[in-house]
Scaffold this active site. Structure first.
Site, PDB file in Angstrom:
ATOM      1  CB  CYS A   2      -0.860   0.066   1.254  1.00  0.00           C
ATOM      2  SG  CYS A   2      -2.132  -1.205   1.310  1.00  0.00           S
ATOM      3  N   GLY A  28      -0.375   0.385  -5.031  1.00  0.00           N
ATOM      4  CA  GLY A  28      -1.716  -0.141  -4.849  1.00  0.00           C
ATOM      5  C   GLY A  28      -2.681   0.451  -5.834  1.00  0.00           C
ATOM      6  CG  ASN A 102       2.886  -0.239   3.309  1.00  0.00           C
ATOM      7  OD1 ASN A 102       4.004   0.168   3.034  1.00  0.00           O
ATOM      8  ND2 ASN A 102       2.435  -1.379   2.863  1.00  0.00           N
ATOM      9  N   GLY A 103       1.233  -2.564   5.516  1.00  0.00           N
ATOM     10  CA  GLY A 103       1.814  -3.676   6.287  1.00  0.00           C
ATOM     11  C   GLY A 103       0.769  -4.700   6.629  1.00  0.00           C
ATOM     12  CE1 TYR A 242       6.572  -6.110  -9.456  1.00  0.00           C
ATOM     13  CE2 TYR A 242       5.711  -6.162  -7.224  1.00  0.00           C
ATOM     14  CZ  TYR A 242       5.504  -6.076  -8.583  1.00  0.00           C
ATOM     15  OH  TYR A 242       4.234  -5.940  -9.076  1.00  0.00           O
TER      16      TYR A 242
HETATM   17  P1  AMP Z   1       4.258 -14.734 -12.022  1.00  0.00           P
HETATM   18  O1  AMP Z   1       3.765 -14.997 -13.363  1.00  0.00           O
HETATM   19  O2  AMP Z   1       3.172 -15.031 -10.996  1.00  0.00           O
HETATM   20  O3  AMP Z   1       5.509 -15.433 -11.708  1.00  0.00           O
HETATM   21  O4  AMP Z   1       4.494 -13.169 -11.876  1.00  0.00           O
HETATM   22  C1  AMP Z   1       5.753 -12.617 -11.945  1.00  0.00           C
HETATM   23  C2  AMP Z   1       5.629 -11.127 -12.141  1.00  0.00           C
HETATM   24  O5  AMP Z   1       4.874 -10.561 -11.076  1.00  0.00           O
HETATM   25  C3  AMP Z   1       6.973 -10.448 -12.136  1.00  0.00           C
HETATM   26  O6  AMP Z   1       7.057  -9.693 -13.312  1.00  0.00           O
HETATM   27  C4  AMP Z   1       6.970  -9.538 -10.930  1.00  0.00           C
HETATM   28  O7  AMP Z   1       7.450  -8.276 -11.294  1.00  0.00           O
HETATM   29  C5  AMP Z   1       5.539  -9.443 -10.522  1.00  0.00           C
HETATM   30  N1  AMP Z   1       5.394  -9.522  -9.068  1.00  0.00           N
HETATM   31  C6  AMP Z   1       6.283  -9.834  -8.126  1.00  0.00           C
HETATM   32  N2  AMP Z   1       5.735  -9.826  -6.901  1.00  0.00           N
HETATM   33  C7  AMP Z   1       4.464  -9.500  -7.057  1.00  0.00           C
HETATM   34  C8  AMP Z   1       3.371  -9.323  -6.167  1.00  0.00           C
HETATM   35  N3  AMP Z   1       3.514  -9.504  -4.866  1.00  0.00           N
HETATM   36  N4  AMP Z   1       2.169  -8.997  -6.706  1.00  0.00           N
HETATM   37  C9  AMP Z   1       2.031  -8.822  -8.015  1.00  0.00           C
HETATM   38  N5  AMP Z   1       3.016  -8.976  -8.918  1.00  0.00           N
HETATM   39  C10 AMP Z   1       4.224  -9.305  -8.447  1.00  0.00           C
END
Ligand code: AMP
Length: 455
Positions: A2, A28, A102-103, A242
């Site tokens: 968030c 978010g 946030n958390g 990320y």
């Molecule tokens: P996936 O296909 O589920 O492996 O999604 C990987 C992608 O999701 C990567 O490009 C990341 O940048 C992104 N990503 C990493 N962590 C999260 C997260 N917690 N929520 C949404 N997207 C994420």
């Protein structure tokens, strides 16, 4: 996941908060909200959607007052409904309280039960609501005692911006999982999740709120208390990998430069003699630059991202399963044709989007596709505010790297080592929470996994 913001005292508090939330939109996209206070009463506007969808001129001008707090939400507990949009606001006998959080509060479920036994009526399914009830139930009357008393009951991760009548409060949990920065805009103090906000609104960065610190901002002064000083820190390493914006400083260090170092380290550990290096935009961009520069391979944008897919995006009725992924990223065919390509991804969660992206790159004519990931395999869920699914949904929790390589259809797949990741960090390794990579939780996870507040 968030974004939070607060400002006081400023005659255009709502407008500046709107801009602050704009800069924090990446934290978010589900809902956005602002609560202001004009000295006697609060004004609230919140809704589901992006900041630009939630607020218009009329909504902003209805938010009167020189104190404002704001929130953009990506739910980790509680469903994505309007009721769960923040800031969360309540009026008690003596005060107006609004909270932007946030958390994740790890002991929220137990606290909720205890408060309900004392007659508390919960309005939402968010863990953040317990904070308001705790403040209202505090045996201490003075806010400078009531708020630390309430926060002392919490276990877990919280960066908070609170409005308590016409006082603005910022607080970080004792391990400091999530970021929170303090800035100055003229005579006003500003609180924000990331420093990119200060650049946009023209504020000066002052310092980070310290782990365990609470600041009380009044019209003409700022007071700080730090009742708990822990030896350990739990800075979320995934903010650097990320989550945060590359133009921000997180935990006082720059995200862009850190991501580039992750890419350089990845190149040291797993080089490929390739024709081009490309990122999965936008999250892999900085790491891909570091990787390409380290190996002296040309860096290309082999895929372009469409940034304008809001919540209201309408799919055709007969859309293929991967339509949403396709509309977001499109390959640049002449760049990829007949090339041996290294694709840099910041992380693999479920593996489903990587699979579609590699298929797309191959269909665009690439000869070979090698994927390199700028963090280690994600093997454990996060209980401190990042939306990582349960263990069974994390592909690397169940499968070997070879299996994942075959699943996503890459010619080769390598992840950065945990040592390499820590080496690339701008802070000593004992400052970080790395539970998603090694399952070492700094605070015991809740018994009931995820969505643990009663829905
Ligand atoms: P996936 O296909 O589920 O492996 O999604 C990987 C992608 O999701 C990567 O490009 C990341 O940048 C992104 N990503 C990493 N962590 C999260 C997260 N917690 N929520 C949404 N997207 C994420």
């Amino acid at each position: 996941m968030c974004g939070i913001f607060g400002i006081y005292p400023h005659k255009e508090a709502a407008k500046i908060t709107y801009l602050g939330l704009y800069a924090l939109q990446h934290r978010g996209e589900e809902s956005a909200g602002i609560v202001t206070h004009n000295g006697s009463k609060p004004h609230i506007h919140k809704a589901l959607g992006l900041v630009s969808e939630v607020f218009d001129k009329k909504a902003i001008s209805s938010l009167k007052g020189d104190l404002a707090i704001g929130h953009v939400r990506y739910s980790t507990t509680g469903s994505s409904t309007l009721k769960n949009a923040q800031p969360f606001y309540v009026k008690t006998k003596n005060c107006h309280i609004a909270i932007a959080h946030n958390g994740n509060i790890v002991n929220a479920f137990q606290l909720q039960r205890q408060l309900e036994d004392k007659g508390a009526l919960f309005q939402t399914t968010m863990d953040s609501e317990v904070i308001a009830h705790l403040i209202a139930h505090s045996p201490k009357r003075d806010y400078q005692e009531a708020i630390p008393w309430a926060l002392a009951q919490l276990k877990g991760a919280y960066s908070l911006v609170l409005m308590f009548n016409n006082i603005l409060i910022g607080s970080r949990d004792p391990l400091g999982f999530r970021p929170l920065c303090l800035g100055k805009l003229g005579a006003a103090y500003v609180l924000a999740s990331e420093t990119c906000v200060f650049d946009l609104i023209g504020a000066q960065y002052v310092r980070d709120i310290l782990p365990g610190e609470t600041v009380f901002i009044q019209k003409d002064k700022i007071d700080s208390i730090r009742p708990v000083i822990k030896k350990d820190c739990g800075f979320c390493i995934f903010e650097y990998i990320y989550f945060a914006r590359p133009d921000s400083n997180i935990f006082e260090e720059n995200v862009y430069q850190t991501r580039k170092k992750l890419g350089q380290q990845l190149a040291r550990e797993f080089p490929v003699k390739a024709d081009i290096v490309m990122p999965v935009p936008d999250s892999g961009t900085c790491a891909a630059l570091g990787y390409a520069q380290h190996l002296g391979i040309s860096y290309e944008m082999g895929m372009m991202r469409n940034h304008y897919i809001g919540r209201t995006f309408i799919q055709p009725d007969q859309a293929q399963r991967d339509f949403r992924v396709k509309v977001k990223l499109n390959p640049v065919k002449p760049i990829l044709k007949d090339k041996k390509v290294v694709v840099i991804e910041d992380s693999i969660v479920r593996g489903t989007t990587s699979k579609v992206r590699i298929k797309t790159i191959r269909e665009a004519g690439a000869k070979e596709v090698h994927m390199r990931v700028s963090c280690p395999p994600l093997i454990s869920p996060c209980f401190y505010g990042i939306d990582f699914p349960t263990k069974k949904e994390l592909i690397a929790a169940k499968h070997s790297i070879d299996w994942i390589r075959d699943f996503i259809g890459a010619d080769s797949l390598e992840y950065l080592s945990k040592e390499g990741m820590l080496e690339a960090m701008p802070l000593p390794k004992d400052k970080f929470c790395t539970a998603c990579f090694d399952g070492k939780y700094l605070i015991e996870p809740p018994k009931k996994i995820s969505k643990y507040i009663l829905e």
